[in-house]
Design a protein around this motif. Sequence first.
Motif, PDB file in Angstrom:
ATOM      1  N   ILE A 338       0.837  -1.197   0.000  1.00 55.58           N
ATOM      2  CA  ILE A 338       0.000   0.000   0.000  1.00 55.58           C
ATOM      3  C   ILE A 338       0.869   1.241   0.000  1.00 55.58           C
ATOM      4  O   ILE A 338       0.386   2.334  -0.234  1.00 55.58           O
TER       5      ILE A 338
ATOM      6  N   VAL B  49      -5.579   1.301  -2.845  1.00 58.33           N
ATOM      7  CA  VAL B  49      -6.129   0.073  -2.248  1.00 58.33           C
ATOM      8  C   VAL B  49      -7.542  -0.274  -2.741  1.00 58.33           C
ATOM      9  O   VAL B  49      -8.407  -0.657  -1.967  1.00 58.33           O
TER      10      VAL B  49
ATOM     11  N   TYR C  94      -2.532  -5.743   4.862  1.00 57.55           N
ATOM     12  CA  TYR C  94      -1.817  -5.394   3.644  1.00 57.55           C
ATOM     13  C   TYR C  94      -0.445  -6.064   3.640  1.00 57.55           C
ATOM     14  O   TYR C  94       0.145  -6.322   4.693  1.00 57.55           O
ATOM     15  N   TYR C 121      -5.258  -7.003  -0.867  1.00 56.35           N
ATOM     16  CA  TYR C 121      -4.900  -5.773  -1.550  1.00 56.35           C
ATOM     17  C   TYR C 121      -5.795  -4.640  -1.073  1.00 56.35           C
ATOM     18  O   TYR C 121      -5.401  -3.485  -1.069  1.00 56.35           O
TER      19      TYR C 121
END
Lengths: 339, 101, 376
Positions: A338, B49, C94, C121
Amino acid sequence: MTGGGKVGLKHGAGGRAMRALIEEVFLGLASPVDGIGLSALDDGAAIRVGDRWLVITTDSHVVHPIFFPGGDIGRLAVSGTVNDLAMMGATEPLALTCAVILEEGFARDDLVRIRDSMLEASREAGAPIVTGDTKVMGHGEVDGIVLNTAGVALCDRVVTDAGLRVGDRILVTGSVGDHGMAVMVKRHALGIQGDLRSDVAPINGLVRAALLAGGEDVVAMKDPTRGGLASVLHEMAGKAKVGVLLDETAVPVNAEVRAACEVLGIDPLVVANEGKAVIGVRPGAADRVLAALRAHPLGRRAAIVGTAIADRPGQVILDTGLGRRLLAEPDGEPLPRIC
Amino acid sequence: MCLGVPGKVLSISDDGMSAQVDFFGVQKELRLDIVDVPVTVGDYVLNHVGFAIRRIPPEEVGETLALFDQILKEAAAGDLMAEDVRGEMAAGKGGGESGRG
Amino acid sequence: MASPFDELKFRDPERARALSGALAREVEAAGRTISLMHVCGSHEQAIARFGLRAAFPRNLDVIMGPGCPVCVTDTPEVDEAVALAAQGARVCTYGDMLRLPGNSKSLADAQSDGGNVEVVYSVSQAVDLARQRPAEQVVFFASGFETTAVATAAVLLSGVPENFSVLSAHKYVPAAMDVVSEMKETNIEGFIAAGHAATITGWGIFEPFAARTRTPVVVAGFEPLDVLAAVLELVRLVRARRPEVMNCYPRCVSKEGNGPALEKLWKVFDVVGGNWRGIARVPRGNLELRSEWDHVNARRRFRIDTAAVGGASRNVLAEHCICGTIMSGLAKPSDCTLFGKECRPDAPVGACMVSSEGSCKIWHVYGGPPDLREVA
């Protein structure tokens, strides 16, 4: 090692952690041989037999999912072993073995599908499967299927992964990152659609073409499986005590792989391949070997991507086209980020 | 800290809650809960995301590049001034930067 | 194939060379070393990935600040996630968080121990998993700055199944800059602010900071040209002593930010104090679920036994860590007593050893500062 000295997944991911585990534990098995043995930590072993070399390699395969775009565990097992032999310079495999460990409840239809793709790959490679072994374990004792293949071949000249000299050119036989991205997108159910397919294939024919063209000027070979191109270049640089200067803009990457990597924050240079080779060539032979690779159907996107240099032995310098940096050796399986 | 990638909206779901977005060759469904303004097919959006976090107005891409050219131009103008100052310093007239800030 | 990246042209080497040439002249004209800080892990990633550090002039220091929300996640937070996995929950997180060590274990270790740990994700994927497995407790170990927290907020607001909960390790960007500016001695003269966080909050949020600290702030994107242009602009603001906020990422950042997203964010989260790994207590550093959301807050819902997984309420080693000083540019990794001993890439104590681009990690891997400007 964290986790109370237990083996973790990173120890199987093809990076620094795995090499450390092998060095700390399994090197204890090494004994002197006439040729290249365990202590060389190469793709396989080579034992002198008369004036030729007997090359042996073995590889156990697990993959999730078992069937993925572009292949399955059966094709992977045959290709992996044929390619490991080829990386030693042995492109005419005499025979392969096949040992399978199955989990109770594994679907017979899947097993037949896997067998069929093993057969197809072994025909492509000209490598007959001559013996095997089957074990079944209880539910939960093994995850689905583990497939082991071993292979033997004879050759006249062994190519190691340690032969680079300053000035040598480094070639890659095609686009990088295809296998790892195809599998990752399926494994983590990332919901990414697009033509991402594994490159898994036996490439002994392609390597043969390179060896025919380059002869003794082909001095180092390795297949960039787990850990990708970055891992292989570190290993080649470390063993030969040279630096490697990698030209990032020259590295072929398929558009879809580049896109998926961009979205997930992954560097294609650390992503696994199963149908590619990294080849070190003396400078005078580089163009000849490149032309031979490109003439082969599996080598159309081959490219010269780097040079062995005297600076920074053991390290890989990446020239991005905008600047230079050291390329870190990958540690563990790449994961979507991320940040 | 936040990986963001621009992509092009290919289609929008019937309920308007998600969009199929192309990222130069691969497609992914993005949620539209938190995008700043309504998007339509053909728009560029910034993905983080799995969520579109901004519609990227195409004209602002050009504006950003224009801004960079402006920065370059001003820097070049600054250089010329600095050279003048250096010239003056060389001629013993003083001036220039006065140390740490 | 036409791609947004081709269309966006933000990797054009020619423009990049023009910008880095101008940057070199600007810094040279200053006649001294200028230290800038970025507070965004992705800026370091971009600088590293494109090799931009080699394109910076010698007397320009671009220091990596405490701007990686993963790296500053403290060990007790990781311990909570590891404990939940050990207690039988399916922990989704994550990919960045998997190998981040707790006091004695990471989530990757928890996975080796047989725990159910899934890399996702998107938080949406974790919610889907909870729907598919109604008999399990699915906990989303949430990390990231407000950019990522808005996604967590959005899924909670749109409704989640009863067996889904959130363990928040979300961090708040403005705190990262406050941390550095409040250090007693710092030679940071300008800040590069995180572009994607500013997409949500708007660049206006940095104006009080610039005014209070008399330090210029430039909001930057993540392509090579974005970074180079922002650094150049920031050096110019520093030289001109103009403590202003400049938006060098107008295609993604407005002054007001993303209103609808901010509204969702503050419906779900509150800013609270918390410890940051290797940096100590940060008064407004963490984003925690508001009390109305206790029913989906894993900390409220479960009795989390971190002691059972070797957890500790305080990170004793971290008290000797000098990450904060390294990040502020006042010390080198080799000045730290833990460096290379208790603190290593496989057992990092501080944030600078966690991040793949952290200065301690880089020094450890390459045996010193990697300076490639002289390699032929």
